[in-house]
Design a protein around this motif. Structure first.
Motif, PDB file in Angstrom:
ATOM      1  N   LEU A 185       1.472  18.557 -11.112  1.00  0.00           N
ATOM      2  CA  LEU A 185       2.920  18.230 -11.255  1.00  0.00           C
ATOM      3  C   LEU A 185       3.866  19.578 -10.834  1.00  0.00           C
ATOM      4  O   LEU A 185       5.083  19.407 -10.304  1.00  0.00           O
ATOM      5  CB  LEU A 185       3.309  17.877 -12.883  1.00  0.00           C
ATOM      6  CG  LEU A 185       4.810  17.639 -13.143  1.00  0.00           C
ATOM      7  CD1 LEU A 185       5.211  16.192 -12.119  1.00  0.00           C
ATOM      8  CD2 LEU A 185       4.676  17.116 -14.709  1.00  0.00           C
ATOM      9  N   GLU A 186       3.557  20.767 -11.358  1.00  0.00           N
ATOM     10  CA  GLU A 186       4.094  21.973 -11.104  1.00  0.00           C
ATOM     11  C   GLU A 186       4.043  22.152  -9.497  1.00  0.00           C
ATOM     12  O   GLU A 186       5.261  22.694  -9.187  1.00  0.00           O
ATOM     13  CB  GLU A 186       3.618  23.004 -11.785  1.00  0.00           C
ATOM     14  CG  GLU A 186       3.766  23.042 -13.332  1.00  0.00           C
ATOM     15  CD  GLU A 186       5.268  22.928 -13.747  1.00  0.00           C
ATOM     16  OE1 GLU A 186       6.042  23.808 -13.062  1.00  0.00           O
ATOM     17  OE2 GLU A 186       5.702  21.990 -14.548  1.00  0.00           O
TER      18      GLU A 186
ATOM     19  N   SER B  38      -5.640  12.728  -2.575  1.00  0.00           N
ATOM     20  CA  SER B  38      -5.497  14.354  -2.227  1.00  0.00           C
ATOM     21  C   SER B  38      -4.184  14.909  -3.139  1.00  0.00           C
ATOM     22  O   SER B  38      -4.224  16.058  -2.889  1.00  0.00           O
ATOM     23  CB  SER B  38      -4.954  14.175  -0.665  1.00  0.00           C
ATOM     24  OG  SER B  38      -3.713  13.517  -0.560  1.00  0.00           O
ATOM     25  N   ILE B  39      -3.364  14.092  -3.802  1.00  0.00           N
ATOM     26  CA  ILE B  39      -2.653  14.568  -4.457  1.00  0.00           C
ATOM     27  C   ILE B  39      -3.146  15.042  -5.883  1.00  0.00           C
ATOM     28  O   ILE B  39      -2.604  16.103  -6.223  1.00  0.00           O
ATOM     29  CB  ILE B  39      -1.654  13.479  -5.082  1.00  0.00           C
ATOM     30  CG1 ILE B  39      -0.461  14.223  -5.718  1.00  0.00           C
ATOM     31  CG2 ILE B  39      -2.333  12.421  -6.213  1.00  0.00           C
ATOM     32  CD1 ILE B  39       0.769  13.045  -6.040  1.00  0.00           C
ATOM     33  N   HIS B  40      -4.285  14.495  -6.318  1.00  0.00           N
ATOM     34  CA  HIS B  40      -4.979  15.230  -7.196  1.00  0.00           C
ATOM     35  C   HIS B  40      -5.940  16.232  -7.075  1.00  0.00           C
ATOM     36  O   HIS B  40      -6.215  17.081  -7.713  1.00  0.00           O
ATOM     37  CB  HIS B  40      -5.978  14.022  -8.115  1.00  0.00           C
ATOM     38  CG  HIS B  40      -5.144  12.858  -8.671  1.00  0.00           C
ATOM     39  ND1 HIS B  40      -4.351  12.849  -9.928  1.00  0.00           N
ATOM     40  CD2 HIS B  40      -4.977  11.506  -8.482  1.00  0.00           C
ATOM     41  CE1 HIS B  40      -3.708  12.090 -10.053  1.00  0.00           C
ATOM     42  NE2 HIS B  40      -4.031  11.024  -9.163  1.00  0.00           N
TER      43      HIS B  40
ATOM     44  N   ARG C 129       0.927  -1.149   0.061  1.00  0.00           N
ATOM     45  CA  ARG C 129      -0.028  -0.048  -0.076  1.00  0.00           C
ATOM     46  C   ARG C 129       0.962   1.238  -0.085  1.00  0.00           C
ATOM     47  O   ARG C 129       1.972   1.163   0.262  1.00  0.00           O
ATOM     48  CB  ARG C 129      -1.123   0.105   1.266  1.00  0.00           C
ATOM     49  CG  ARG C 129      -2.023  -1.129   1.020  1.00  0.00           C
ATOM     50  CD  ARG C 129      -2.712  -1.187   2.512  1.00  0.00           C
ATOM     51  NE  ARG C 129      -3.172  -0.030   3.195  1.00  0.00           N
ATOM     52  CZ  ARG C 129      -3.013   0.165   4.391  1.00  0.00           C
ATOM     53  NH1 ARG C 129      -2.479  -0.819   5.233  1.00  0.00           N
ATOM     54  NH2 ARG C 129      -3.430   1.144   5.123  1.00  0.00           N
ATOM     55  N   ILE C 130       0.453   2.389  -0.568  1.00  0.00           N
ATOM     56  CA  ILE C 130       1.125   3.600  -0.691  1.00  0.00           C
ATOM     57  C   ILE C 130       0.605   4.589  -0.296  1.00  0.00           C
ATOM     58  O   ILE C 130      -0.635   4.755   0.147  1.00  0.00           O
ATOM     59  CB  ILE C 130       1.383   3.628  -2.295  1.00  0.00           C
ATOM     60  CG1 ILE C 130       0.058   3.927  -3.144  1.00  0.00           C
ATOM     61  CG2 ILE C 130       2.406   2.738  -2.880  1.00  0.00           C
ATOM     62  CD1 ILE C 130       0.398   4.395  -4.694  1.00  0.00           C
ATOM     63  N   THR C 131       1.403   5.636   0.085  1.00  0.00           N
ATOM     64  CA  THR C 131       0.822   6.979   0.393  1.00  0.00           C
ATOM     65  C   THR C 131       1.211   8.056  -0.612  1.00  0.00           C
ATOM     66  O   THR C 131       1.514   7.925  -1.704  1.00  0.00           O
ATOM     67  CB  THR C 131       1.778   7.569   1.537  1.00  0.00           C
ATOM     68  OG1 THR C 131       3.052   7.819   1.119  1.00  0.00           O
ATOM     69  CG2 THR C 131       1.687   6.521   2.749  1.00  0.00           C
ATOM     70  N   PRO C 132       0.488   9.355  -0.647  1.00  0.00           N
ATOM     71  CA  PRO C 132       0.672  10.304  -1.581  1.00  0.00           C
ATOM     72  C   PRO C 132       2.400  10.552  -1.869  1.00  0.00           C
ATOM     73  O   PRO C 132       2.645  10.934  -3.032  1.00  0.00           O
ATOM     74  CB  PRO C 132      -0.123  11.649  -1.358  1.00  0.00           C
ATOM     75  CG  PRO C 132      -0.972  11.056  -0.302  1.00  0.00           C
ATOM     76  CD  PRO C 132      -0.664   9.818   0.376  1.00  0.00           C
ATOM     77  N   ASP C 133       2.946  10.401  -0.654  1.00  0.00           N
ATOM     78  CA  ASP C 133       4.462  10.641  -1.030  1.00  0.00           C
ATOM     79  C   ASP C 133       4.998   9.655  -1.790  1.00  0.00           C
ATOM     80  O   ASP C 133       5.912   9.902  -2.584  1.00  0.00           O
ATOM     81  CB  ASP C 133       5.194  10.488   0.372  1.00  0.00           C
ATOM     82  CG  ASP C 133       4.729  11.497   1.451  1.00  0.00           C
ATOM     83  OD1 ASP C 133       5.084  12.761   1.091  1.00  0.00           O
ATOM     84  OD2 ASP C 133       4.022  11.266   2.410  1.00  0.00           O
ATOM     85  N   ASP C 134       4.763   8.302  -1.749  1.00  0.00           N
ATOM     86  CA  ASP C 134       5.126   7.458  -2.734  1.00  0.00           C
ATOM     87  C   ASP C 134       4.696   7.596  -4.113  1.00  0.00           C
ATOM     88  O   ASP C 134       5.326   7.458  -4.980  1.00  0.00           O
ATOM     89  CB  ASP C 134       4.513   5.811  -2.361  1.00  0.00           C
ATOM     90  CG  ASP C 134       5.018   5.453  -0.791  1.00  0.00           C
ATOM     91  OD1 ASP C 134       6.077   5.600  -0.402  1.00  0.00           O
ATOM     92  OD2 ASP C 134       4.097   5.046  -0.057  1.00  0.00           O
ATOM     93  N   TYR C 135       3.499   7.920  -4.447  1.00  0.00           N
ATOM     94  CA  TYR C 135       2.861   8.152  -5.695  1.00  0.00           C
ATOM     95  C   TYR C 135       3.776   9.659  -6.187  1.00  0.00           C
ATOM     96  O   TYR C 135       3.934   9.577  -7.346  1.00  0.00           O
ATOM     97  CB  TYR C 135       1.298   8.517  -5.461  1.00  0.00           C
ATOM     98  CG  TYR C 135       0.583   8.633  -6.574  1.00  0.00           C
ATOM     99  CD1 TYR C 135       1.020   7.864  -7.695  1.00  0.00           C
ATOM    100  CD2 TYR C 135      -0.747   9.411  -6.693  1.00  0.00           C
ATOM    101  CE1 TYR C 135       0.001   8.333  -8.959  1.00  0.00           C
ATOM    102  CE2 TYR C 135      -1.556   9.384  -7.778  1.00  0.00           C
ATOM    103  CZ  TYR C 135      -1.078   8.961  -9.110  1.00  0.00           C
ATOM    104  OH  TYR C 135      -2.013   9.067 -10.122  1.00  0.00           O
TER     105      TYR C 135
ATOM    106  N   ASN D 132       3.646  19.829  -0.322  1.00  0.00           N
ATOM    107  CA  ASN D 132       3.236  18.577   0.081  1.00  0.00           C
ATOM    108  C   ASN D 132       2.454  17.871  -0.581  1.00  0.00           C
ATOM    109  O   ASN D 132       1.037  18.257  -0.882  1.00  0.00           O
ATOM    110  CB  ASN D 132       2.475  18.817   1.728  1.00  0.00           C
ATOM    111  CG  ASN D 132       2.307  17.649   2.353  1.00  0.00           C
ATOM    112  OD1 ASN D 132       2.485  16.402   1.716  1.00  0.00           O
ATOM    113  ND2 ASN D 132       1.844  17.849   3.571  1.00  0.00           N
ATOM    114  N   PRO D 133       2.762  16.454  -1.143  1.00  0.00           N
ATOM    115  CA  PRO D 133       1.908  15.766  -1.965  1.00  0.00           C
ATOM    116  C   PRO D 133       0.321  15.501  -1.290  1.00  0.00           C
ATOM    117  O   PRO D 133      -0.398  15.268  -1.931  1.00  0.00           O
ATOM    118  CB  PRO D 133       2.727  14.331  -2.197  1.00  0.00           C
ATOM    119  CG  PRO D 133       4.026  14.691  -1.973  1.00  0.00           C
ATOM    120  CD  PRO D 133       3.807  15.680  -0.705  1.00  0.00           C
TER     121      PRO D 133
END
Length: 359
Positions: free
Chosen positions: A106-107, A155-157, A79-85, A114-115
């Motif tokens: 991306l920018e 939350s990254i998106h 399982r991943i977090t926003p940091d991994d993604y 913070n991702p």
């Protein structure tokens, strides 16, 4: 190796890719124009609006983002977090394959944001819901955890409803991968995990599907009654209340749920219905292809669709290069292997918890 589970994981990935490519030519179209031009889109068509060569069968940003989420899971072995993604975005992602809202993210990442927060303030768009199926795969059989992980990763998106809707789809994928899963069971898992807003959208879909009983009637009535007209338009671009598209989960989620029910989770019917819906057709069809592929497996998807999809996207996998698996099937195998690592992690957690409770 469980051949059935591997087939369902492959079905989720390849079904999503096929839906993406089949829906792309009808993206931003009105369903009536699709009917006039093609009838129903049940084949790969040229994609003249795309930046690349527009050849039939090529994926768009939907499958691109989903594949890079797979890469993050494969590299993390779990399982991943926003940091991994985010690490994969920054090291591997080709910005030419992104929609404008994703290039903004991306920018933000390149600036060092913070991702977990780059989705704040983003326009309501459906990047999260179209990318999120791997969170259901890595949490196969655990819709609750799939929902929670998907809301976090999204939350990254995006923010708000877009994250919640992505979590609902991930829960559906996790439920679909279980042996004996049914269409009703998948929809029940989606309804069980979410906010008042997503539950209301799923209720709208269920009621309209029951009232119409037919894909074409559902499509017509959804256009008349439930279009989301919220997406912004530049000041110098004209707006039409029926034909200007809002690529948002407020629209995509109920369309997906309604068509999934009416097609009884059959991948071929789901993909054709989604691709022929118009509006944000590539996202509608890719989410439907992923859900139905997870439920029924790659083995029931037309073999020529699978072969043509793999062939059309060799360039994408060559672009990714040694950073990842060489095709969709190999990606499915890698994710299947990750589930073994997840099994060991869960077993260790159960042993540690047992020791704590016995102390």
């Amino acid at each position: 190796m469980s051949a059935a589970l591997l087939d369902r994981i492959h079905g989720c990935l390849i079904g999503g890719a096929i839906g993406d490519a089949m829906g792309a030519p009808g993206e931003d179209w009105h369903y009536a124009d699709i009917r006039a031009a093609f009838g129903h889109i049940d084949r790969f068509l040229p994609q003249p609006a795309r930046k690349r060569d527009g050849a039939p069968g090529q994926i768009t940003d939907d499958t691109t983002l989903r594949h890079y989420m797979c890469l993050a899971i494969i590299r993390k072995r779990g399982r991943i977090t926003p940091d991994d993604y985010a690490a994969v975005w920054l090291s591997d992602l080709n910005p030419d394959r992104l929609f404008v809202t994703e290039r903004i993210v991306l920018e933000k990442l390149r600036l060092g944001m913070n991702p977990w927060e780059t989705g704040r303030g983003q326009p309501a768009a459906d990047a999260a819901i179209m990318a999120v199926a791997p969170m259901g795969i890595v949490n196969a059989g655990d819709p609750a955890q799939a929902y929670q992980d998907a809301v976090a990763i999204s939350s990254i998106h995006q923010d708000g409803l877009e994250r919640d809707a992505a979590g609902v789809v991930a829960a559906g994928v996790a439920a679909a991968l279980v042996p004996g899963a049914t269409t009703d069971g998948v929809l029940a898992a989606m309804t069980a995990h979410g906010s008042f807003d997503t539950k209301r959208l799923l209720r709208i879909a269920a009621d309209l599907a029951a009232a119409t009983g037919d894909v074409d009637a559902f499509t017509e009535q959804f256009y008349l009654r439930h279009l989301d007209r919220s997406f912004p338009r530049p000041a110098d671009v004209s707006w039409d209340q029926d034909r200007t598209v809002s690529p948002t989960s407020r629209e995509v989620l109920p369309i997906v749920a309604g068509l999934f029910a009416l097609c009884d989770g059959d991948p071929r019917q789901c993909i054709v219905a989604g691709a022929s819906f118009g509006r944000d057709a590539d996202t509608i069809a890719t989410v439907l292809g992923g859900l139905s592929g997870a439920l029924r497996g790659a083995g029931v998807i037309p073999a020529d669709w699978v072969a043509d999809s793999e062939a059309a996207n060799r360039g994408f996998f060559e672009e990714v290069g040694d950073a990842g698996p060489p095709d969709f099937h190999a990606t499915a195998v890698a994710l299947y292997d990750v589930l073994h690592a997840e099994q060991r992690r869960i077993a260790a957690r159960a042993e540690a918890l047992g020791a704590l409770l016995a102390a």
